[in-house]
Design a protein around this motif. Structure first.
Motif, mmCIF file in Angstrom:
data_model
loop_
_atom_site.group_PDB
_atom_site.id
_atom_site.type_symbol
_atom_site.label_atom_id
_atom_site.label_comp_id
_atom_site.label_asym_id
_atom_site.label_seq_id
_atom_site.Cartn_x
_atom_site.Cartn_y
_atom_site.Cartn_z
ATOM 1 N N SER A 34 29.178 40.453 35.322
ATOM 2 C CA SER A 34 28.328 41.611 35.603
ATOM 3 C C SER A 34 26.906 41.331 35.130
ATOM 4 O O SER A 34 26.691 40.830 34.023
ATOM 5 N N SER A 35 25.940 41.676 35.967
ATOM 6 C CA SER A 35 24.536 41.559 35.594
ATOM 7 C C SER A 35 23.887 42.930 35.437
ATOM 8 O O SER A 35 22.659 43.020 35.295
ATOM 9 N N ASP A 36 24.694 44.010 35.471
ATOM 10 C CA ASP A 36 24.154 45.364 35.344
ATOM 11 C C ASP A 36 24.851 46.144 34.229
ATOM 12 O O ASP A 36 25.215 47.298 34.383
ATOM 13 N N GLU A 37 25.025 45.466 33.095
ATOM 14 C CA GLU A 37 25.599 46.098 31.895
ATOM 15 C C GLU A 37 27.036 46.566 32.090
ATOM 16 O O GLU A 37 27.486 47.523 31.453
ATOM 17 N N GLY A 38 27.769 45.907 33.000
ATOM 18 C CA GLY A 38 29.173 46.235 33.172
ATOM 19 C C GLY A 38 29.464 47.309 34.193
ATOM 20 O O GLY A 38 30.617 47.712 34.353
ATOM 21 N N LEU A 39 28.448 47.775 34.915
ATOM 22 C CA LEU A 39 28.698 48.795 35.943
ATOM 23 C C LEU A 39 29.441 48.214 37.139
ATOM 24 O O LEU A 39 30.245 48.893 37.777
ATOM 25 N N SER A 40 29.177 46.955 37.455
ATOM 26 C CA SER A 40 29.884 46.288 38.546
ATOM 27 C C SER A 40 30.074 44.820 38.187
ATOM 28 O O SER A 40 29.295 44.251 37.423
ATOM 29 N N PHE A 41 31.114 44.217 38.750
ATOM 30 C CA PHE A 41 31.440 42.818 38.473
ATOM 31 C C PHE A 41 31.607 42.058 39.778
ATOM 32 O O PHE A 41 32.112 42.594 40.771
ATOM 33 N N GLU A 42 31.220 40.790 39.763
ATOM 34 C CA GLU A 42 31.401 39.910 40.918
ATOM 35 C C GLU A 42 32.293 38.749 40.515
ATOM 36 O O GLU A 42 32.014 38.038 39.547
ATOM 37 N N ARG A 43 33.369 38.576 41.272
ATOM 38 C CA ARG A 43 34.300 37.486 40.976
ATOM 39 C C ARG A 43 33.618 36.142 41.210
ATOM 40 O O ARG A 43 32.927 35.942 42.206
ATOM 41 N N GLN A 44 33.838 35.215 40.284
ATOM 42 C CA GLN A 44 33.209 33.901 40.339
ATOM 43 C C GLN A 44 34.107 32.912 41.075
ATOM 44 O O GLN A 44 34.878 32.178 40.485
ATOM 45 N N GLY A 45 34.038 32.913 42.392
ATOM 46 C CA GLY A 45 34.852 32.004 43.187
ATOM 47 C C GLY A 45 36.198 32.610 43.542
ATOM 48 O O GLY A 45 36.575 33.689 43.087
ATOM 49 N N ALA A 46 36.946 31.881 44.360
ATOM 50 C CA ALA A 46 38.209 32.390 44.885
ATOM 51 C C ALA A 46 39.417 32.016 44.044
ATOM 52 O O ALA A 46 40.532 32.494 44.301
ATOM 53 N N GLY A 47 39.229 31.164 43.042
ATOM 54 C CA GLY A 47 40.364 30.691 42.266
ATOM 55 C C GLY A 47 40.264 31.062 40.803
ATOM 56 O O GLY A 47 39.263 31.625 40.346
ATOM 57 N N PRO A 48 41.299 30.744 40.025
ATOM 58 C CA PRO A 48 41.307 31.053 38.595
ATOM 59 C C PRO A 48 40.524 30.035 37.780
ATOM 60 O O PRO A 48 40.302 28.905 38.220
ATOM 61 N N VAL A 49 40.106 30.446 36.580
ATOM 62 C CA VAL A 49 39.484 29.505 35.651
ATOM 63 C C VAL A 49 40.527 28.863 34.743
ATOM 64 O O VAL A 49 40.265 27.827 34.129
ATOM 65 N N LEU A 50 41.697 29.479 34.633
ATOM 66 C CA LEU A 50 42.789 28.906 33.846
ATOM 67 C C LEU A 50 44.098 29.280 34.534
ATOM 68 O O LEU A 50 44.327 30.449 34.846
ATOM 69 N N SER A 51 44.941 28.278 34.760
ATOM 70 C CA SER A 51 46.199 28.517 35.471
ATOM 71 C C SER A 51 47.195 27.426 35.112
ATOM 72 O O SER A 51 47.013 26.703 34.130
ATOM 73 N N ALA A 52 48.233 27.298 35.908
ATOM 74 C CA ALA A 52 49.305 26.342 35.638
ATOM 75 C C ALA A 52 48.778 24.914 35.557
ATOM 76 O O ALA A 52 47.834 24.538 36.246
ATOM 77 N N SER A 53 49.417 24.125 34.681
ATOM 78 C CA SER A 53 49.059 22.721 34.510
ATOM 79 C C SER A 53 50.315 21.956 34.127
ATOM 80 O O SER A 53 51.408 22.517 34.054
ATOM 81 N N LEU A 54 50.159 20.674 33.849
ATOM 82 C CA LEU A 54 51.325 19.826 33.599
ATOM 83 C C LEU A 54 52.160 20.327 32.422
ATOM 84 O O LEU A 54 53.385 20.410 32.500
ATOM 85 N N GLY A 55 51.498 20.661 31.314
ATOM 86 C CA GLY A 55 52.238 21.100 30.126
ATOM 87 C C GLY A 55 52.443 22.588 30.030
ATOM 88 O O GLY A 55 53.183 23.062 29.155
ATOM 89 N N GLU A 56 51.775 23.354 30.914
ATOM 90 C CA GLU A 56 51.910 24.810 30.937
ATOM 91 C C GLU A 56 52.096 25.218 32.398
ATOM 92 O O GLU A 56 51.162 25.666 33.059
ATOM 93 N N PRO A 57 53.314 25.053 32.939
ATOM 94 C CA PRO A 57 53.505 25.047 34.389
ATOM 95 C C PRO A 57 53.536 26.412 35.069
ATOM 96 O O PRO A 57 53.579 26.470 36.301
ATOM 97 N N PHE A 58 53.501 27.525 34.301
ATOM 98 C CA PHE A 58 53.550 28.834 34.959
ATOM 99 C C PHE A 58 53.153 29.943 33.985
ATOM 100 O O PHE A 58 53.075 29.748 32.783
#
Length: 226
Positions: A34-58
């Motif tokens: 958010s660039s307006d003190e939290g009144l609105s938010f814009e998602r940063q891209g279509a995917g997650p910043v943290l998700s499943a990986s080799l040692g943390e699969p789900f």
């Protein structure tokens, strides 16, 4: 959604849920800004910043972020097991608290598979929604924990509030009794206390939490005594 101010922006870390076939759900952590003190938010891209990986699969989710000495720290949960308690029953999950760091809040490096908080109920303990706050010179984490099975209807196996402390944000000592929160007999939180969030307002520290049936009858606030 966990939010924090960073410069002139407000970062919001969300947990997204997706349906699955062989198990009920999969999750990942997203970032909206958010660039307006939290009144609105814009998602940063279509995917997650943290998700499943080799040692943390789900089941990566429940991200809580703090900036400490210029470095972003995230405490979150990750799945370690799905199991079917009996033939025909729905699969039940087990998840633990993990830790990751970032220099910009968007690209993260996990401590892959390391469980931050020791188990109290045994290896099948489920831990959720970590929240970290400072008190004097020490950092404290509140979270909730439960048994893997029969937790929805058996009060003795449902969520309770857990606690751990750290002097270096990396190594944590569990001590649930230090921040004990018991429900009152016959009331809305007698059978369950879950999904905590700690914040400070006007010099006082407060804990928000959900009550019985995961918050079906409301959520409450507790104030930390001196």
């Amino acid at each position: 959604m966990n939010v924090l101010r960073h410069g002139s922006l407000v970062y919001g870390y969300t947990t997204g849920w997706s349906r699955r076939v062989s198990v009920p759900v999969e999750t990942g952590i997203g970032l909206a800004v958010s660039s307006d003190e939290g009144l609105s938010f814009e998602r940063q891209g279509a995917g997650p910043v943290l998700s499943a990986s080799l040692g943390e699969p789900f089941l990566v989710g429940d991200g809580f972020v703090r900036v400490v000495d210029g470095l972003f720290h995230m405490w979150y949960i990750f799945g370690v097991m799905w199991s079917v308690p009996e033939p025909g029953a729905a699969p039940e999950r087990v998840y633990k608290i993990g830790h990751a760091t970032s220099t910009d809040g968007a690209v993260w490096t996990k401590e892959e598979g390391r469980r931050i908080v020791p188990d109290r109920l045994g290896p099948d303990e489920c831990q959720a929604l970590p929240c970290v706050f400072d008190l004097d010179t020490r950092r404290h984490m509140v979270f909730c924990y439960r048994e893997q099975l029969d937790f929805r209807t058996n009060p003795d196996r449902g969520y309770r509030i857990g606690h751990a402390w750290s002097d270096d944000v990396v190594h944590w000592t569990r001590d649930d009794a230090m921040l004990r929160l018991d429900g009152s007999s016959g009331t809305w939180d007698a059978e369950m206390q879950c999904y905590p969030h700690v914040f400070t307002c006007d010099g006082a520290t407060y804990l928000l939490y959900n009550g019985n049936a995961f918050g079906r009858f409301g959520f409450g606030a507790a104030q930390l005594e001196p």
